[in-house]
Scaffold this active site. Structure first.
Site, PDB file in Angstrom:
ATOM      1  N   TYR A   1       0.849  -1.472  -0.350  1.00 41.49           N
ATOM      2  CA  TYR A   1       0.169  -0.261   0.285  1.00 41.49           C
ATOM      3  C   TYR A   1       0.595   0.832  -0.510  1.00 41.49           C
ATOM      4  CZ  TYR A   1      -3.382   3.748   1.681  1.00 41.49           C
ATOM      5  OH  TYR A   1      -4.120   4.546   1.940  1.00 41.49           O
TER       6      TYR A   1
ATOM      7  N   ASP B   1       9.156   2.432  -0.263  1.00 38.48           N
ATOM      8  CA  ASP B   1       8.174   3.575   0.438  1.00 38.48           C
ATOM      9  C   ASP B   1       8.734   2.781   2.322  1.00 38.48           C
ATOM     10  OD1 ASP B   1       4.970   3.305   0.564  1.00 38.48           O
ATOM     11  OD2 ASP B   1       6.229   4.891   1.434  1.00 38.48           O
TER      12      ASP B   1
ATOM     13  N   LYS C   1       4.600   9.426   8.914  1.00 39.74           N
ATOM     14  CA  LYS C   1       3.922   9.342  10.443  1.00 39.74           C
ATOM     15  C   LYS C   1       5.440   9.461  11.419  1.00 39.74           C
ATOM     16  CE  LYS C   1       2.755   4.707   8.490  1.00 39.74           C
ATOM     17  NZ  LYS C   1       0.962   5.106   8.403  1.00 39.74           N
TER      18      LYS C   1
HETATM   19  P1  KE4 Z   1      -1.156   8.444   4.709  1.00 37.58           P
HETATM   20  O1  KE4 Z   1      -1.500   9.207   3.758  1.00 37.58           O
HETATM   21  O2  KE4 Z   1      -2.145   7.235   4.947  1.00 37.58           O
HETATM   22  O3  KE4 Z   1      -0.195   8.594   5.833  1.00 37.58           O
HETATM   23  O4  KE4 Z   1       0.120   7.314   4.142  1.00 37.58           O
HETATM   24  C1  KE4 Z   1      -0.157   6.310   3.097  1.00 37.58           C
HETATM   25  C2  KE4 Z   1       1.276   5.181   2.888  1.00 37.58           C
HETATM   26  C3  KE4 Z   1       2.548   4.725   2.370  1.00 37.58           C
HETATM   27  N1  KE4 Z   1       2.856   4.261   2.424  1.00 37.58           N
HETATM   28  C4  KE4 Z   1       2.940   3.253   3.553  1.00 37.58           C
HETATM   29  C5  KE4 Z   1       4.274   1.840   3.491  1.00 37.58           C
HETATM   30  C6  KE4 Z   1       2.063   2.848   4.635  1.00 37.58           C
HETATM   31  O5  KE4 Z   1       2.523   2.433   5.408  1.00 37.58           O
HETATM   32  C7  KE4 Z   1       0.632   4.032   4.210  1.00 37.58           C
HETATM   33  C8  KE4 Z   1      -0.676   4.009   5.471  1.00 37.58           C
HETATM   34  N2  KE4 Z   1      -0.385   3.504   6.121  1.00 37.58           N
HETATM   35  C9  KE4 Z   1      -1.817   3.051   6.940  1.00 37.58           C
HETATM   36  C10 KE4 Z   1      -1.806   2.144   7.792  1.00 37.58           C
HETATM   37  N3  KE4 Z   1      -1.109   0.580   6.621  1.00 37.58           N
HETATM   38  C11 KE4 Z   1      -2.274   4.346   7.727  1.00 37.58           C
HETATM   39  C12 KE4 Z   1      -3.705   4.241   8.101  1.00 37.58           C
HETATM   40  C13 KE4 Z   1      -4.550   4.465   7.489  1.00 37.58           C
HETATM   41  O6  KE4 Z   1      -4.857   4.127   6.310  1.00 37.58           O
HETATM   42  O7  KE4 Z   1      -5.873   4.854   8.579  1.00 37.58           O
END
Ligand code: KE4
Length: 411
Positions: free
Chosen positions: A128, A223, A251
């Site tokens: 993701y 990533d 994060k």
């Molecule tokens: P954000 O746009 O959510 O800040 O980041 C996206 C993203 C990109 N790359 C990786 C490897 C990530 O894990 C994420 C976001 N992770 C999720 C948890 N699996 C955020 C939690 C959510 O979507 O509520």
């Protein structure tokens, strides 16, 4: 609000029951609006690595607030955090701050296409990279959690250039390069997967991708939005000794406030406007409040013993959960690296998303509910990772394992 939440995974859809509404966090704990306390292993999905509401982070934010929250103009603090990131992350010679991991991944994709003049990318099933259209192909996290076939509203033309391969499968990647000669701008991956559950790279996988991209004139993007400053201070690239061309982050570097970043080789990053022609912008990018939280968080993480402590406490948790599963007759596998862990209710091993989907997600849902009733808050999906912090104590881990034993006995 759709589903009563502002991000799908929070809605408990795959674990059953109603989402819990929380009131406050502190250290390793989170309290719901009824005052119930839980040991928190979500840690707001990674940022709370020093413990929630760390007193030194809060104090720094209180000071910063008196000077305003956003300038919309260069501020000294963004230079401070930029230098800390450049010093820490092997691949990063220049960095650009944005406001989320999604933004960072969107921008880095545009950048690799601009730099190579090629349109196709390779991502891995179950990984993701945020919710931008071109990544919603066999994506992990909430997309996997909800069993969505990806998403309506994403034009076929947008994802036509997104090629996918199973994680840990170098042969599949070689095949994609052979079938798309000189057309692939780059590969983007989670160097340790956290969005299909916890899936570490097989020995040689990251090194193999490094060679394949160089052989094919493509770029390698890690990533590290989740792994950055969590797997090690220099991220998975430091831990595994494989340096990508570009890295996305988020994060932890925001310390709980909205920050994302992308960075890497100077010759590539020089293409980013206004230094170069590749456009990307943001009203709140680099704002002093978010920079303050990130700077203080990284200062805390730089202190000696941080990653040894995270590794020790998380190994104790992971080993304990697997031990209890075995004692109570449940097939389970999993592991941890530093402050990131995960387990599946399947004998395993789990090398990729297909393997992960063999796990008993219904059992995971019952386990999640049982642990909630014992005051332990785990990620509400089998297809997520778990996170510890410097605030989690041995007593917290012991309590968690004891709770797991009671729940698994009755699963
Ligand atoms: P954000 O746009 O959510 O800040 O980041 C996206 C993203 C990109 N790359 C990786 C490897 C990530 O894990 C994420 C976001 N992770 C999720 C948890 N699996 C955020 C939690 C959510 O979507 O509520």
């Amino acid at each position: 609000m759709p589903g009563g939440v502002n991000s799908p995974v929070r809605a408990f859809k795959s674990v059953g029951g109603q989402p819990i509404v929380f009131d406050r966090v502190k250290g390793a704990y989170i309290w719901d609006v009824d005052g119930n306390q839980y040991i928190d292993y979500v840690g707001t999905w990674g940022p709370a690595i020093c413990g929630h509401a760390h007193p030194e982070v809060l104090a720094a934010l209180h000071d910063a607030l008196d000077k305003g929250t956003s300038f919309g103009a260069p501020c000294y603090l963004e230079n401070v955090l930029a230098e800390m990131v450049i010093d820490a992350v092997p691949s990063v010679e220049m960095v650009r701050f944005v406001n989320s991991g999604t933004e960072a991944c969107m921008a880095v994709l545009r950048l690799i296409r601009a730099f190579t003049g090629r349109d196709k990318i390779i991502k891995f099933e179950g990984c993701y990279h945020g919710h931008a259209d071109m990544f919603l192909v066999k994506a992990g996290s909430g997309v996997a959690t909800l069993g969505l076939p990806d998403s309506p509203g994403v034009p076929k033309s947008t994802t036509a250039n997104t090629l996918t391969a199973p994680y840990n499968d170098l042969e599949a990647v070689k095949k994609l390069f052979a079938e798309n000669p000189d057309q692939i701008a780059g590969i983007i991956l989670e160097p340790v997967v956290g969005n299909a559950g916890f899936i570490p790279p097989d020995a040689g996988f990251l090194e193999g991708l490094r060679v394949l991209t160089q052989e094919n004139g493509a770029l390698l993007v890690f990533d590290e939005v989740m792994t950055g400053f969590r797997i090690a201070y220099g991220g998975a690239q430091e831990k595994f000794g494989v340096t990508p061309d570009l890295t996305t982050m988020g994060k932890v570097i925001g310390g709980g406030l909205p920050v994302g970043a992308y960075g890497g080789r100077r010759d590539i990053m020089q293409m980013v406007a206004p230094a170069g022609p590749m456009y990307q912008a943001g009203t709140l990018s680099g704002n002093p409040l978010a920079m303050t939280a990130g700077i203080k968080t990284l200062e805390l993480l730089k202190r000696p013993g941080t990653y040894e402590q995270l590794d020790r406490i998380t190994k104790k948790l992971s080993d304990g959960l697997l031990q209890v599963a075995q004692e109570t007759g449940h097939a389970a596998c999993g592991g941890q690296i530093s402050g990131m862990f995960g387990f599946f209710f399947t004998a395993g091993p789990v090398h990729n998303y297909e393997d992960a989907k063999l796990s008993d997600t219904a059992k995971f849902g019952r386990f999640h509910r049982g642990m909630l009733e014992h005051g332990v808050y785990l990620a509400p999906s089998q297809f997520e990772a778990g996170f510890t912090s410097l605030a989690h104590t041995d007593a917290d881990i012991d309590r968690t394992i004891a709770a797991a034993r009671q729940v698994m006995q009755n699963l």
